[in-house]
Design a protein around this motif. Sequence first.
Motif, mmCIF file in Angstrom:
data_model
loop_
_atom_site.group_PDB
_atom_site.id
_atom_site.type_symbol
_atom_site.label_atom_id
_atom_site.label_comp_id
_atom_site.label_asym_id
_atom_site.label_seq_id
_atom_site.Cartn_x
_atom_site.Cartn_y
_atom_site.Cartn_z
ATOM 1 N N GLU A 25 0.766 -1.066 -0.075
ATOM 2 C CA GLU A 25 -0.032 0.049 0.292
ATOM 3 C C GLU A 25 1.087 1.345 -0.087
ATOM 4 O O GLU A 25 0.635 2.342 -0.728
ATOM 5 C CB GLU A 25 -0.960 0.098 1.141
ATOM 6 C CG GLU A 25 -1.767 1.291 1.416
ATOM 7 C CD GLU A 25 -2.889 1.376 2.247
ATOM 8 O OE1 GLU A 25 -3.613 2.245 2.464
ATOM 9 O OE2 GLU A 25 -2.765 0.276 3.274
ATOM 10 N N TRP A 28 2.414 1.562 -3.576
ATOM 11 C CA TRP A 28 1.158 2.224 -4.569
ATOM 12 C C TRP A 28 0.904 3.780 -4.083
ATOM 13 O O TRP A 28 1.124 4.309 -5.137
ATOM 14 C CB TRP A 28 -0.068 1.300 -4.112
ATOM 15 C CG TRP A 28 -1.272 1.947 -5.080
ATOM 16 C CD1 TRP A 28 -1.481 1.687 -6.303
ATOM 17 C CD2 TRP A 28 -2.077 2.859 -4.394
ATOM 18 N NE1 TRP A 28 -2.485 2.342 -6.568
ATOM 19 C CE2 TRP A 28 -2.990 3.114 -5.490
ATOM 20 C CE3 TRP A 28 -2.406 3.648 -3.428
ATOM 21 C CZ2 TRP A 28 -4.093 3.954 -5.656
ATOM 22 C CZ3 TRP A 28 -3.557 4.271 -3.327
ATOM 23 C CH2 TRP A 28 -4.331 4.812 -4.439
ATOM 24 N N LYS A 29 0.978 4.086 -2.960
ATOM 25 C CA LYS A 29 0.679 5.500 -2.662
ATOM 26 C C LYS A 29 2.080 6.355 -3.136
ATOM 27 O O LYS A 29 1.717 7.379 -3.814
ATOM 28 C CB LYS A 29 0.569 5.781 -1.027
ATOM 29 C CG LYS A 29 -0.588 5.213 -0.422
ATOM 30 C CD LYS A 29 -0.918 5.613 0.875
ATOM 31 C CE LYS A 29 -2.313 5.207 1.270
ATOM 32 N NZ LYS A 29 -2.518 5.286 2.793
ATOM 33 N N SER A 32 1.744 6.717 -6.953
ATOM 34 C CA SER A 32 0.643 7.347 -7.187
ATOM 35 C C SER A 32 0.827 8.827 -7.128
ATOM 36 O O SER A 32 0.438 9.873 -7.885
ATOM 37 C CB SER A 32 -0.628 7.162 -6.475
ATOM 38 O OG SER A 32 -1.089 5.876 -6.693
ATOM 39 N N ALA A 58 -1.387 -2.224 -7.705
ATOM 40 C CA ALA A 58 -3.100 -2.132 -7.074
ATOM 41 C C ALA A 58 -3.670 -3.435 -7.380
ATOM 42 O O ALA A 58 -4.318 -4.033 -6.526
ATOM 43 C CB ALA A 58 -3.704 -0.945 -7.716
ATOM 44 N N TYR A 68 -8.648 1.230 -5.178
ATOM 45 C CA TYR A 68 -7.182 1.620 -5.269
ATOM 46 C C TYR A 68 -6.826 1.150 -6.749
ATOM 47 O O TYR A 68 -6.285 2.230 -7.334
ATOM 48 C CB TYR A 68 -6.078 0.630 -4.413
ATOM 49 C CG TYR A 68 -6.033 0.934 -2.896
ATOM 50 C CD1 TYR A 68 -5.400 2.019 -2.472
ATOM 51 C CD2 TYR A 68 -6.592 0.043 -1.937
ATOM 52 C CE1 TYR A 68 -5.418 2.118 -1.117
ATOM 53 C CE2 TYR A 68 -6.665 0.159 -0.650
ATOM 54 C CZ TYR A 68 -6.060 1.291 -0.294
ATOM 55 O OH TYR A 68 -6.002 1.551 0.939
ATOM 56 N N THR A 69 -7.351 0.095 -7.249
ATOM 57 C CA THR A 69 -6.992 -0.296 -8.658
ATOM 58 C C THR A 69 -7.865 0.504 -9.367
ATOM 59 O O THR A 69 -7.631 1.155 -10.464
ATOM 60 C CB THR A 69 -7.548 -1.682 -8.814
ATOM 61 O OG1 THR A 69 -6.635 -2.498 -7.844
ATOM 62 C CG2 THR A 69 -7.480 -2.209 -10.503
ATOM 63 N N THR A 71 -8.773 3.720 -8.738
ATOM 64 C CA THR A 71 -8.024 5.258 -8.644
ATOM 65 C C THR A 71 -6.818 4.988 -9.666
ATOM 66 O O THR A 71 -6.722 5.909 -10.512
ATOM 67 C CB THR A 71 -7.650 5.333 -7.326
ATOM 68 O OG1 THR A 71 -8.689 5.674 -6.414
ATOM 69 C CG2 THR A 71 -6.689 6.591 -7.354
ATOM 70 N N SER A 72 -6.261 4.009 -9.713
ATOM 71 C CA SER A 72 -4.817 3.889 -10.525
ATOM 72 C C SER A 72 -5.273 3.847 -12.074
ATOM 73 O O SER A 72 -4.812 4.402 -13.143
ATOM 74 C CB SER A 72 -4.246 2.607 -10.338
ATOM 75 O OG SER A 72 -3.638 2.673 -9.057
#
Length: 134
Positions: A25, A28-29, A32, A58, A68-69, A71-72
């Motif tokens: 996570e 990923w953050k 992003s 994600a 999350y996915t 958003t990606s």
Amino acid sequence: MKSFVKVFVLLIAVISVNVSAYSQESSWKALSSKVVTLYQQGKFADAINIAKEALSVAKNTFGKDSPYTATSMNNLAELYKSVGKYADAESLYKQALSAKEKTLGKDNPTMIPTLNNLAELYCKQNKYADAEPL
């Protein structure tokens, strides 16, 4: 003693999964955030590469329908829209909407930005009839 060992091993397994998920996570953050920075700097090619990596993290960490996915997907779609790859952007926006609907529900307010982005894409292509129902 055997049951204690089994419980201990199970506890260690649960902890390591949680630590791994937290690490993913965080990764990923960070990815992003880097995408947003590169986008703001107009470095679209670099941002697209990092956005693809964030999407992969994600999907692998949270699942294909996670927020999350989604958003990606939305972030990558925005980048594609910025460089004129409208078909790729449209596909990703639709996938993001589908993922959000499955996990959060059709009337969830987090759907609004992606709906808006898809509508903007349609307007950019003079597809007003497609944008209007959104």
